[in-house]
Write an enzyme that holds these catalytic residues in place. Structure first.
Site, PDB file in Angstrom:
ATOM      1  N   GLU A 170       0.837  -1.215   0.000  1.00 46.43           N
ATOM      2  CA  GLU A 170       0.000   0.000   0.000  1.00 46.43           C
ATOM      3  C   GLU A 170       0.868   1.261   0.000  1.00 46.43           C
ATOM      4  O   GLU A 170       2.089   1.191   0.168  1.00 46.43           O
ATOM      5  CB  GLU A 170      -0.944   0.001   1.202  1.00 46.43           C
ATOM      6  CG  GLU A 170      -0.212  -0.014   2.534  1.00 46.43           C
ATOM      7  CD  GLU A 170      -0.815   0.929   3.558  1.00 46.43           C
ATOM      8  OE1 GLU A 170      -1.232   2.036   3.195  1.00 46.43           O
ATOM      9  OE2 GLU A 170      -0.836   0.527   4.734  1.00 46.43           O
ATOM     10  N   VAL A 216      -5.361   0.499   2.726  1.00 44.01           N
ATOM     11  CA  VAL A 216      -5.485  -0.963   2.621  1.00 44.01           C
ATOM     12  C   VAL A 216      -6.705  -1.313   1.765  1.00 44.01           C
ATOM     13  O   VAL A 216      -6.635  -2.172   0.877  1.00 44.01           O
ATOM     14  CB  VAL A 216      -5.574  -1.597   4.030  1.00 44.01           C
ATOM     15  CG1 VAL A 216      -5.991  -3.055   3.954  1.00 44.01           C
ATOM     16  CG2 VAL A 216      -4.236  -1.449   4.763  1.00 44.01           C
ATOM     17  N   ALA A 232     -13.047   1.536   6.153  1.00 42.65           N
ATOM     18  CA  ALA A 232     -13.455   0.768   4.971  1.00 42.65           C
ATOM     19  C   ALA A 232     -12.544  -0.441   4.747  1.00 42.65           C
ATOM     20  O   ALA A 232     -12.906  -1.358   4.004  1.00 42.65           O
ATOM     21  CB  ALA A 232     -13.457   1.668   3.738  1.00 42.65           C
ATOM     22  N   LYS A 287      -3.233  -1.174  15.604  1.00 46.97           N
ATOM     23  CA  LYS A 287      -2.745  -0.294  16.666  1.00 46.97           C
ATOM     24  C   LYS A 287      -3.834  -0.084  17.694  1.00 46.97           C
ATOM     25  O   LYS A 287      -5.014  -0.044  17.358  1.00 46.97           O
ATOM     26  CB  LYS A 287      -2.406   1.075  16.077  1.00 46.97           C
ATOM     27  CG  LYS A 287      -1.056   1.138  15.446  1.00 46.97           C
ATOM     28  CD  LYS A 287      -0.577   2.585  15.393  1.00 46.97           C
ATOM     29  CE  LYS A 287       0.783   2.648  14.755  1.00 46.97           C
ATOM     30  NZ  LYS A 287       0.751   2.590  13.295  1.00 46.97           N
TER      31      LYS A 287
HETATM   32  N1  PSU Z   1      -2.690   2.062  10.551  1.00 46.54           N
HETATM   33  C1  PSU Z   1      -1.358   2.109  10.728  1.00 46.54           C
HETATM   34  N2  PSU Z   1      -0.587   2.659   9.759  1.00 46.54           N
HETATM   35  C2  PSU Z   1      -1.133   3.155   8.595  1.00 46.54           C
HETATM   36  C3  PSU Z   1      -2.544   3.081   8.428  1.00 46.54           C
HETATM   37  C4  PSU Z   1      -3.274   2.528   9.424  1.00 46.54           C
HETATM   38  O1  PSU Z   1      -0.863   1.663  11.752  1.00 46.54           O
HETATM   39  O2  PSU Z   1      -0.396   3.665   7.729  1.00 46.54           O
HETATM   40  C5  PSU Z   1      -3.153   3.583   7.143  1.00 46.54           C
HETATM   41  C6  PSU Z   1      -3.416   2.406   6.183  1.00 46.54           C
HETATM   42  O3  PSU Z   1      -3.206   2.836   4.860  1.00 46.54           O
HETATM   43  C7  PSU Z   1      -4.885   2.111   6.411  1.00 46.54           C
HETATM   44  C8  PSU Z   1      -5.423   3.506   6.627  1.00 46.54           C
HETATM   45  O4  PSU Z   1      -5.511   1.460   5.324  1.00 46.54           O
HETATM   46  O5  PSU Z   1      -4.433   4.152   7.405  1.00 46.54           O
HETATM   47  C9  PSU Z   1      -6.760   3.469   7.329  1.00 46.54           C
HETATM   48  O6  PSU Z   1      -7.328   4.731   7.312  1.00 46.54           O
HETATM   49  P1  PSU Z   1      -8.834   4.914   7.819  1.00 46.54           P
HETATM   50  O7  PSU Z   1      -8.790   4.596   9.286  1.00 46.54           O
HETATM   51  O8  PSU Z   1      -9.176   6.348   7.555  1.00 46.54           O
HETATM   52  O9  PSU Z   1      -9.670   3.943   7.037  1.00 46.54           O
END
Ligand code: PSU
Ligand code: MN
Length: 305
Positions: A26, A107, A142, A160
């Site tokens: 990604e 992702v 998502a 996390k």
């Molecule tokens: N969690 C991490 N590192 C990251 C991300 C999430 O520890 O870099 C990034 C990934 O690309 C994940 C995105 O798909 O954040 C999720 O964002 P959201 O919560 O807005 O869906």
């Protein structure tokens, strides 16, 4: 549909056509997950690790209106160095493409594009999930929904604890997503190997993981799979200290009114600040660890498709 807005890098396309191992990667982690220049160094190191373990890396991103599966070293450098790049989840792809924009793919968006290219496995650090307080703000990534939809196995180091991990596992169950511990019965919590949540499925070798992916395909079960690979123990960060730092980052986001798609990048950046960069070292180590495992599984899958 022949679509010039979807391009597979020639090296990746050749590897796929020849049935060789390919690992998708990604790019939101490059554009929004890490500061410059560690973002570029990490992206390069991760691609190297995939090659070192016998597979071809395919970093996914949107560059100037083109959704790309596989970036050249120059394209990777260009993406990592740009400012004001968008963060594209699945819902953002069409709008970014229509405007000729550039974006790191989450992702969810990476899974969607990897599936479209025919890549069965993908490595990242941590997935998005159910945010703390989701019962009030409905903030559910998502990524979890995409895991229920696209036939791609995602290797991560768990989630996390900026997230509500039990709720994240509940939504994965609702979406029909198998979560498999690699060499562990515990769901890992990114900076530590054990979130306290127990998993029902475990594999101990890349061959066993490949067999599960192959079985899911043979059974024509739609959707993806989550492979939870605990970080190398020497990189674990003290749980109490990280809990306090994450609680502070979450409180800071709330007091500044940060939410929606900005929330995850804000929290990631704040954690790097509050740990004085130590979280970044752990982050880089675990992503490489995940890339190595994904490549080894991809090699097994290519050998016994
Ligand atoms: N969690 C991490 N590192 C990251 C991300 C999430 O520890 O870099 C990034 C990934 O690309 C994940 C995105 O798909 O954040 C999720 O964002 P959201 O919560 O807005 O869906
Ligand atoms: Mn969200």
């Amino acid at each position: 549909m022949p679509d010039t807005a979807f391009q597979i890098d020639p090296e990746v396309a050749t590897a796929l056509a020849e049935g060789r191992a390919v690992v998708a990667l990604e790019s939101t982690i490059i554009t929004h997950g890490m500061p410059w220049p560690e973002n570029l160094q990490t992206a390069q190191a991760v691609a190297f690790t995939v090659r070192d373990n016998g597979a071809v890396p395919a970093t996914v991103a949107v560059l100037d209106g083109v959704m790309r599966v596989g970036l050249t070293p120059e394209q990777l450098k260009d993406l990592a160095g740009r400012r004001n790049v968008a963060k594209a989840s699945r819902r953002d792809l069409a709008a970014v493409v229509a405007k000729g924009g550039t974006a790191g793919t989450t992702v969810a968006a990476t899974m969607y594009l990897a599936a479209r290219a025919g890549i069965p496995i993908f490595a990242t650090g941590g997935i998005g999930g159910v945010h703390r307080g989701a019962e009030g703000n409905f903030d559910i990534s998502a990524d979890l929904i995409e895991l229920g939809r696209s036939p791609v196995a995602v290797v991560c180091a768990g989630a996390k604890s900026i997230l509500d991990i039990p709720k994240t596992l509940e939504v994965l169950e609702t979406q029909g997503v198998a979560v498999i511990g690699y060499g562990t019965d515990a769901f890992p919590a990114f900076y530590s190997a054990d979130s306290g949540e127990t998993l029902e499925h475990r594999c101990d070798t890349p061959g066993e993981l490949a067999a599960v992916i192959a079985a899911q395909r043979r059974l024509e079960l739609p959707g993806g799979m989550l492979i939870a690979n605990p970080l190398p123990p020497e990189h674990a960060l003290p749980r109490d200290e990280m809990d306090a730092i994450i609680a502070r980052a979450v409180a800071d986001a709330a007091s500044q009114g940060i939410g929606g798609k900005a929330l995850t990048p804000y929290l990631l950046g704040r954690i790097v600040e509050l740990t004085g960069g130590r979280s970044l070292t752990a982050n880089i180590a675990l992503i490489r660890n995940n890339a190595a495992l994904a490549a080894r599984v991809a090699v097994e899958l290519a050998a016994h498709p």
